[in-house]
Scaffold this active site. Sequence first.
Site, PDB file in Angstrom:
ATOM      1  N   ASP A 140      -5.044  -6.262  -6.527  1.00 33.94           N
ATOM      2  CA  ASP A 140      -5.119  -6.615  -5.087  1.00 33.94           C
ATOM      3  C   ASP A 140      -4.944  -5.548  -4.538  1.00 33.94           C
ATOM      4  OD1 ASP A 140      -3.997  -8.359  -2.819  1.00 33.94           O
ATOM      5  OD2 ASP A 140      -2.266  -7.045  -2.931  1.00 33.94           O
ATOM      6  N   ASP A 148      -4.691  -5.111  -0.001  1.00 36.06           N
ATOM      7  CA  ASP A 148      -3.745  -4.877   0.839  1.00 36.06           C
ATOM      8  C   ASP A 148      -2.308  -4.913   0.442  1.00 36.06           C
ATOM      9  OD1 ASP A 148      -5.461  -4.771   3.197  1.00 36.06           O
ATOM     10  OD2 ASP A 148      -6.145  -6.709   2.976  1.00 36.06           O
ATOM     11  N   ASP A 185       1.445  -7.245  -5.076  1.00 32.76           N
ATOM     12  CA  ASP A 185       2.677  -7.069  -4.210  1.00 32.76           C
ATOM     13  C   ASP A 185       3.321  -8.137  -4.029  1.00 32.76           C
ATOM     14  OD1 ASP A 185       0.450  -7.024  -2.442  1.00 32.76           O
ATOM     15  OD2 ASP A 185       2.185  -6.728  -0.748  1.00 32.76           O
TER      16      ASP A 185
END
Length: 227
Positions: A11, A13, A174
Amino acid sequence: MTARLRLILFDVDGTLVDSQNDIVASMSAAFRSVGQTPPARAAILSIVGLSLERAVEHLAPDLLPATYKKMVDVYKKTYADLRRSGGADRSSPLFPGARAVLDDLASEPMHLLGVATGKSRRGLTFLLDAHGLQDIFITQQVADHHPSKPHPSTVLTAMGEMGVSAQDTVVIGDTRFDLEMARAAGARFIGVSWGYHAPASMTGADAIVEQFDELPAAIARVWSDLT
């Protein structure tokens, strides 16, 4: 025995780069542009990982389609303006230790590194170019061509492009959206604690790491039963 190709999907961001200030500023501008009160910072960060269209609808249910379109357009323009004025090192810096770990992982001949992100193609290209990461990620899956996370399309497409099975694929993210996406694709998942969702929200992760330099060892442990 021939070594197996292993796909490591990141991922962006909240996992690779810290873009939270620009995300909050852009979403707040989008809400103000249609006369809506911007959500709290925590609420905005809670939807990071979703496609922009789905994120706006999640934060502001029951608005008209034309209103959503304006909000998305304003978000994109504001984000682009912030990016141009600040540059990637200022507006979306890499998290500490990220570059060294990426170089280390990419140096392993059987590792294939990729990206599975809710960012647009334009946004990802700017970011990778600015940080000199284009050559690191050989498969790049963006929101332009896939349903929003947690749909597994980005992961499944990356696996198909690379010819790697689900058991040889690990997603690094995240948020719980990343976790759900990985699980839906049958892939392994490692959560990072420094992003936009609390580690407790990623229940069922194969591992959670506290800092970037812990990642190579965590990946090795996740795959230890396949060697």
